[in-house]
Design a protein around this motif. Structure first.
Motif, mmCIF file in Angstrom:
data_model
loop_
_atom_site.group_PDB
_atom_site.id
_atom_site.type_symbol
_atom_site.label_atom_id
_atom_site.label_comp_id
_atom_site.label_asym_id
_atom_site.label_seq_id
_atom_site.Cartn_x
_atom_site.Cartn_y
_atom_site.Cartn_z
ATOM 1 N N VAL A 1 -44.346 -24.296 -92.026
ATOM 2 C CA VAL A 1 -43.673 -24.038 -90.751
ATOM 3 C C VAL A 1 -43.248 -25.351 -90.088
ATOM 4 O O VAL A 1 -42.175 -25.428 -89.470
ATOM 5 C CB VAL A 1 -44.566 -23.185 -89.809
ATOM 6 N N ILE A 2 -44.023 -26.388 -90.256
ATOM 7 C CA ILE A 2 -43.704 -27.688 -89.658
ATOM 8 C C ILE A 2 -42.576 -28.360 -90.451
ATOM 9 O O ILE A 2 -41.655 -28.952 -89.883
ATOM 10 C CB ILE A 2 -44.963 -28.582 -89.630
ATOM 11 N N LYS A 3 -42.648 -28.240 -91.771
ATOM 12 C CA LYS A 3 -41.599 -28.783 -92.641
ATOM 13 C C LYS A 3 -40.236 -28.240 -92.199
ATOM 14 O O LYS A 3 -39.271 -28.980 -92.015
ATOM 15 C CB LYS A 3 -41.906 -28.339 -94.084
ATOM 16 N N VAL B 1 -43.958 -36.882 -92.045
ATOM 17 C CA VAL B 1 -44.791 -36.092 -91.143
ATOM 18 C C VAL B 1 -44.123 -36.049 -89.766
ATOM 19 O O VAL B 1 -43.356 -36.947 -89.415
ATOM 20 C CB VAL B 1 -46.234 -36.671 -91.114
ATOM 21 N N LEU B 2 -44.369 -34.999 -89.046
ATOM 22 C CA LEU B 2 -43.738 -34.784 -87.741
ATOM 23 C C LEU B 2 -44.036 -35.951 -86.796
ATOM 24 O O LEU B 2 -45.184 -36.351 -86.647
ATOM 25 C CB LEU B 2 -44.266 -33.471 -87.146
ATOM 26 N N ASP C 1 -53.660 -33.379 -86.631
ATOM 27 C CA ASP C 1 -53.165 -33.673 -87.983
ATOM 28 C C ASP C 1 -51.717 -33.240 -88.211
ATOM 29 O O ASP C 1 -51.099 -33.633 -89.196
ATOM 30 C CB ASP C 1 -54.037 -32.959 -89.035
ATOM 31 N N THR C 2 -51.192 -32.394 -87.310
ATOM 32 C CA THR C 2 -49.819 -31.922 -87.459
ATOM 33 C C THR C 2 -48.800 -33.055 -87.353
ATOM 34 O O THR C 2 -47.741 -32.982 -87.961
ATOM 35 C CB THR C 2 -49.485 -30.918 -86.324
ATOM 36 N N ALA C 3 -49.107 -34.048 -86.550
ATOM 37 C CA ALA C 3 -48.088 -35.041 -86.201
ATOM 38 C C ALA C 3 -48.660 -36.453 -86.220
ATOM 39 O O ALA C 3 -49.873 -36.642 -86.271
ATOM 40 C CB ALA C 3 -47.547 -34.733 -84.808
#
Lengths: 574, 574
Positions: free
Chosen positions: A333-335, A348-349, A368-370
């Protein structure tokens, strides 16, 4: 029946004085700490004078891990209508996850149901996964968790502000067979599966009619990744073998083997060398087969193949169970979101120093998302200079320079790190070292003085500590949003007018811990303080068991420890 | 850091005096009961005078439930080499299973790892399922439990004596759709799945964009079977809804509904009428939708269809979750075994009063697996008479009669039950009522006097109590095998010479319990004593927490209760 009557008396006592019971347990479990217990106190909605609810901004929070949970815990602004979306209706205290794999601690003891926090705060929660972020329409698409044999449901949700804290997924580096054959160690389910699988391995190895080779294969445990999780899991597994298996599976104990594989030169390579050396020696003494400089190139149902990095030689070995704990990868979803907002080329975001996602509006990301895309001083050097040069003389005098020093340090954390490294007291000394005793500084000297500052820029590690500090930071910003919009408290804007609303996020490293088994923990604390032993074990727990974790979790974990201490670990395969 | 130092001090104290820690916890948890704790004391193998091990008989025990575990706990004869085969490497304290479904008690707290007992007793355990019994070759075929993604293994095992205690499986009465769509409540896994499924139901019902009908459907819980398990589960679910759901899912609470379906006229129909009435009234007050005289005829993914027995009318209703707990069925391995030994026509495996399987040698069966095929007095009446008639006069005088009275009562338990029912002091009175004051009795009068005795024969219920008493009984027989082979202690053999080796199994009913929720339990005790309320709840626990259950289980369960009392039930969906 004396047991009966005692229980009955105790029961009616606690029924009459419930708070006494709470106090009793808390004072038993808190270890003498401060007794703080308050019942839920839901936030009241803001009402205008005529009793109508004011129109609130809708904050949607994705994720219930360290970042999200910490944000929600500290968020205290009644002007937001908060909606949490996460496929996991609990917060998981991840540092104790390796302990769940062998039953030192129960999974249920290290989770915190999110519904409790929601009730206390007056927030809403939806058990669903965000599968698409539509930043241009300020809306997300969610999919419900698939309840047994029922179809998943999809639905949209609008937001005014989105806080993305969905974490990361394990990274297999596309190694063939890993997804199918290896265990991961990220979620509570993973730990429970590993626990079951370890016990099953011993039961299978105890079956009659097996050859020695077969038993050895079944009881060959391979851990991939020499980071803190892999090391701790190996250590916990070793403890389990020594303390429990020797007693309950005496006939097969001799066939067990633990192999720890690490592609780098050393395990725990983000730690101080003393810790790495201690850990490697301890593992050697314990009989854990430590293979550094070895990369996994493939895993089949029966064999794991590794490549010796120096020689390129590939070796395949039979194994019973593989636990994969190396690196983190980006969630789909982040990709997709990154492509949408023009970050498709990044690994990475990226957010700015205020945790705002770059390239879109009203979206924050943490944990860890960004990663924070820290701005270089060199990029802004001309702007900084001209901002400081109020007299527009082309040089900075002492007063002009002093007026921006504080803002530079606030805006660019690398400056302080660089000063610390060079053992300089302040930025004036830095300038002095470049400019001698001249009182006026021109742009070239200014550039030269700061030229190496940006080398101190570092990405923050993907740890619970970072995520939880970011969550707290962001919540505090949100709490003072109205105040700071009127009266910004951040550093000077070098490229625009006025000041930034908030101070940028600043990470404070409280230390890293690596439990090494046998109740020994290595700790690396700020100021190069390294400690290894029992006391670090307790320090480790004390640090983690800080404000985020409830009294409930604390007392459950302590009672699990007491249970294990008295009764040993449970070997039932449930 | 005071918490730190306290823990450290406590830690080193317990490390130095481990037994103190044990005592501390035991005295906390045992409720003032007797403190008995002994470390494992493995049985020594019997050695002959010259130090050689004697050839031992190999006893293979199938199953680790109430029957098997009780047998193993009491077995104490060093002349047996004991091998346990069970797919479940733990004993499960089933009476608390419904409490696991909503988190009042943790699954792990009510299991006892079998490896512990094995170690203490010096027995062997193999985690496998017996898939075939070959009685003529005295051998069984086993299949290992399928460890994740590895192939199951099959192997043979020989035995000298086989003890079958594999229990039963849920009985769906071939109702279509039950196997696929309903939950059962027999194993620890079942309870954990139900717990997860209940929480998931509430999370799903809390999703946005659902109609009221959809929410009502998801939160419609149907329980099939008004026996103790179904009733207790309904009660526990109701407690959960009232005590916890109201707080954590306030928005959907109004949509919840519990329906309890029972084909018979009343729920708990094996209990005293007063208990049934009380339970039915309580459920009505609680708002549980009780539908007796309704049979389930089919379950689809969305609907459950019931037939009103009186009218034959079929009604279909949407539901969210069905829990099926009605009756027990025979396991395939036993079915096949019955065909083999000529019991193919029977509904359930038959043993004699000494728990020996009829039609084959050296095989015992106990618990839900088998029923005792009690011999009728009328079948043996001629043999009894002729055995008693030592003078061969065709009539029995007082002395002759007296010489067999005790043996008759021992051999045929129905005699005592009949006397009790008729309120007669002893068998002489029975004879007197048939024969007037005559001192001599002929065969016809003898027959007539005993003619109604066999009406008192009853199959024992399929309960934990029966299984555990049978296990204990059988173990005690095995313990005194050598002694009793020389000097039999059983009743006279009426059809053969000498005496039976052992007394036949005799069931002692200690009472039945039905927890009704809200900390109320109905108890039916021997002597028509009925008790309902809080005290029965404690009595219920005290009775079950008897010798079979370890201090470990007891203290874990108590600590779970304390946890729940203080922190409420956990709503995390793991």
């Amino acid at each position: 029946m004396s047991s009966h009557s005692f229980s009955k008396r105790a029961y009616s006592f606690f029924k009459t004085y419930p708070s006494a019971a709470k106090l009793l347990l808390l004072s038993t479990c808190s270890g003498g700490g401060l007794l703080v217990y308050s019942d839920s106190n839901p936030l009241k909605r803001t009402l205008t004078a005529d009793g109508q609810e004011t129109k609130k901004k809708k904050v949607v929070v994705l994720g219930s891990g360290w970042g999200g949970y910490s944000f929600l815990s500290y968020l205290n602004n009644p002007n937001y209508d908060v909606q949490v979306v996460s496929p996991r209706n609990f917060f998981l205290f991840t540092p104790l996850l390796p302990s769940v794999t062998n039953g030192t601690v129960e999974a249920r003891s290290i989770v915190e149901p999110i519904r409790g926090l929601m009730r206390k705060k007056g927030f809403e929660y939806t058990e669903a996964e965000c599968v698409k972020i539509d930043a241009s329409n300020k809306k997300i698409l969610c999919r419900s968790k698939d309840g047994a044999s029922k179809d998943a449901k999809e639905f949209d949700m609008d937001y005014d502000i989105l806080v993305v804290a969905v974490g990361a997924k394990p990274n297999t580096f596309n190694t063939p067979g890993v997804e199918e054959n290896a265990h991961f160690l990220k979620e509570a389910e993973d730990a429970l599966k590993i626990r079951q699988s370890v016990i099953n391995s011993f039961e299978r190895a105890s079956l009659p009619d097996l050859t020695e080779e077969e038993r050895k294969k079944i009881l060959h445990f391979v851990v991939v990744g020499g980071g803190p999780t892999g090391v701790e899991f190996s250590a916990e597994l070793h403890d389990f073998l020594v303390e429990d298996v020797a007693k309950i599976y005496p006939k097969v104990q001799e066939f067990t083997r633990i192999t720890l594989l690490e592609a780098g030169d050393h395990i725990l390579n983000m730690f101080d060398k003393r810790i790495t050396a201690f850990a490697e020696e301890k593992f050697q003494r314990d009989g854990i087969d430590l293979k550094t400089k070895n990369m996994v190139v493939g895993v089949t149902a029966d064999e794991i193949s590794t490549k010796e990095i120096a020689t390129g030689r590939i070796v395949s070995e039979p194994y019973g169970m593989v636990v994969w704990s190396t690196g983190i990868g980006i969630r789909p979803v982040i990709k997709e979101f990154m492509h949408q907002i023009g970050q498709g080329q990044r690994r990475v975001l990226a957010t700015d120093e205020w945790l705002r996602v770059e390239g879109c509006d009203s979206v924050y990301a943490l944990g860890d998302t960004a990663t924070i895309n820290q701005r270089r001083v060199m990029e802004d050097i001309a702007a900084i200079f001209s901002k400081a040069d109020k007299g527009e003389t082309g040089t900075l005098n002492k007063k002009e320079f002093k007026s921006v020093v504080k803002d530079i340090c606030q805006r660019y954390p690398q400056v302080e790190l660089y000063l610390k490294k060079k053992k300089l007291r302040n930025i004036a000394n830095l300038l002095k070292s470049a400019n001698g005793d001249d009182t006026e500084v021109n742009i070239e000297t200014f550039k030269q003085a700061l030229s190496e500052v940006d080398t101190q820029m570092k990405n923050l590690p993907a740890t619970a500590q970072v995520a939880s500090q970011q969550g707290k930071y962001l919540a505090k910003c949100f709490n003072k949003m109205e105040k700071c919009e009127k009266k910004p408290e951040g550093p000077l804007r070098f490229r625009g007018e006025g000041r930034h609303r908030f101070q940028p996020f600043r990470y404070r490293h409280f230390g890293s811990f690596a439990p090494l088994g046998g109740e020994q923990t290595a700790a690396e604390l700020p100021g190069d303080w390294v400690s290894i032993g029992h006391s670090s074990q307790w320090l480790w727990y004390s640090v983690y068991a800080s404000k985020l974790v409830s009294w409930r979790t604390r007392s459950l974990v302590v009672s699990d420890w007491v249970r294990r201490f008295i009764f040993g670990r449970d070997s039932s395969s449930i």
